[in-house]
Design a protein around this motif. Sequence first.
Motif, mmCIF file in Angstrom:
data_model
loop_
_atom_site.group_PDB
_atom_site.id
_atom_site.type_symbol
_atom_site.label_atom_id
_atom_site.label_comp_id
_atom_site.label_asym_id
_atom_site.label_seq_id
_atom_site.Cartn_x
_atom_site.Cartn_y
_atom_site.Cartn_z
ATOM 1 N N SER A 133 0.784 -1.233 0.000
ATOM 2 C CA SER A 133 0.000 0.000 0.000
ATOM 3 C C SER A 133 0.816 1.283 0.000
ATOM 4 O O SER A 133 0.258 2.346 -0.241
ATOM 5 N N SER A 134 2.117 1.210 0.273
ATOM 6 C CA SER A 134 2.888 2.454 0.339
ATOM 7 C C SER A 134 4.322 2.227 -0.121
ATOM 8 O O SER A 134 4.796 1.085 -0.202
ATOM 9 N N LEU A 135 5.021 3.320 -0.373
ATOM 10 C CA LEU A 135 6.428 3.266 -0.747
ATOM 11 C C LEU A 135 7.253 2.644 0.377
ATOM 12 O O LEU A 135 8.140 1.827 0.122
ATOM 13 N N GLN A 136 6.949 2.990 1.620
ATOM 14 C CA GLN A 136 7.696 2.456 2.756
ATOM 15 C C GLN A 136 7.551 0.927 2.836
ATOM 16 O O GLN A 136 8.523 0.222 3.117
ATOM 17 N N GLU A 137 6.354 0.421 2.588
ATOM 18 C CA GLU A 137 6.146 -1.027 2.596
ATOM 19 C C GLU A 137 6.883 -1.692 1.439
ATOM 20 O O GLU A 137 7.420 -2.788 1.591
ATOM 21 N N ALA A 138 6.909 -1.040 0.281
ATOM 22 C CA ALA A 138 7.620 -1.595 -0.877
ATOM 23 C C ALA A 138 9.115 -1.687 -0.589
ATOM 24 O O ALA A 138 9.749 -2.703 -0.885
ATOM 25 N N VAL A 139 9.669 -0.644 0.007
ATOM 26 C CA VAL A 139 11.093 -0.656 0.356
ATOM 27 C C VAL A 139 11.353 -1.719 1.419
ATOM 28 O O VAL A 139 12.357 -2.432 1.368
ATOM 29 N N ALA A 140 10.440 -1.875 2.386
ATOM 30 C CA ALA A 140 10.595 -2.901 3.424
ATOM 31 C C ALA A 140 10.620 -4.305 2.816
ATOM 32 O O ALA A 140 11.370 -5.169 3.280
ATOM 33 N N VAL A 141 9.824 -4.547 1.781
ATOM 34 C CA VAL A 141 9.839 -5.842 1.097
ATOM 35 C C VAL A 141 11.177 -6.048 0.388
ATOM 36 O O VAL A 141 11.756 -7.138 0.424
ATOM 37 N N LEU A 142 11.702 -4.991 -0.239
ATOM 38 C CA LEU A 142 12.992 -5.084 -0.913
ATOM 39 C C LEU A 142 14.126 -5.363 0.066
ATOM 40 O O LEU A 142 15.110 -6.011 -0.287
ATOM 41 N N GLU A 143 13.976 -4.875 1.296
ATOM 42 C CA GLU A 143 15.052 -4.989 2.282
ATOM 43 C C GLU A 143 15.169 -6.370 2.907
ATOM 44 O O GLU A 143 16.134 -6.644 3.603
ATOM 45 N N LYS A 144 14.224 -7.257 2.664
ATOM 46 C CA LYS A 144 14.257 -8.599 3.246
ATOM 47 C C LYS A 144 14.227 -9.643 2.125
ATOM 48 O O LYS A 144 13.296 -9.687 1.340
ATOM 49 N N VAL A 145 15.235 -10.470 2.077
ATOM 50 C CA VAL A 145 15.307 -11.570 1.113
ATOM 51 C C VAL A 145 15.363 -12.853 1.922
ATOM 52 O O VAL A 145 16.211 -13.009 2.792
ATOM 53 N N ARG A 146 14.457 -13.769 1.654
ATOM 54 C CA ARG A 146 14.388 -15.023 2.384
ATOM 55 C C ARG A 146 14.369 -16.208 1.418
ATOM 56 O O ARG A 146 13.628 -16.214 0.440
#
Length: 183
Positions: free
Chosen positions: A107-120
């Motif tokens: 829903s937001s740019l911050q959430e998109a960046v948070a997804v990019l910051e975690k690789v599992r």
Amino acid sequence: MLTLVGCTLFLPVAAGAEAQIKRIEPLIGEGHLTMDLDVNLKLSPIVIDAAERGVPLYFTLDVKITSPRWWWWDRPIVETSLTRRMSYNTLTQQWRVATGDLFLPVSSLQEAVAVLEKVRGWPVAPLDRFDPNTQYNGLVRIRLDTSHLARPLQLDARNRGAWSLTSPWTPFDFSVRKGGGAQ
């Protein structure tokens, strides 16, 4: 049975850094060496403005793994990349983070960046490339891949430091052990 003996590397985040690898954890999963990574990304205002106008941004994780040799340069074992795309649809006002054909709406740019910051669970290489009880050295970095941008933006990206977002190569080491139990 093979188990992984190695490191979980936690690195301090430097103040003002634009891109940095915070945690590297090599793991064994389903016959592959997999990696869990945590990254710190801070986008420049120019990049944020472009993303909010619908320009898709591509972030690439690069991994190099070598086996040390005393008599010559280190032997390369793995050199691979993972590219993720972050985009904003201005009509639907929806952010998406994609790897290949799969995407996750956020829903937001911050959430998109948070997804990019975690690789599992990123499968880096099959386990048959690694000899048991051998020490391997690796390097990881993340970068904003401007080669995927539209041609006019590629020219602009070369002339502006705001588009250069690359972490330093972060080292890690590990070994694969034959037998039971992780150590």
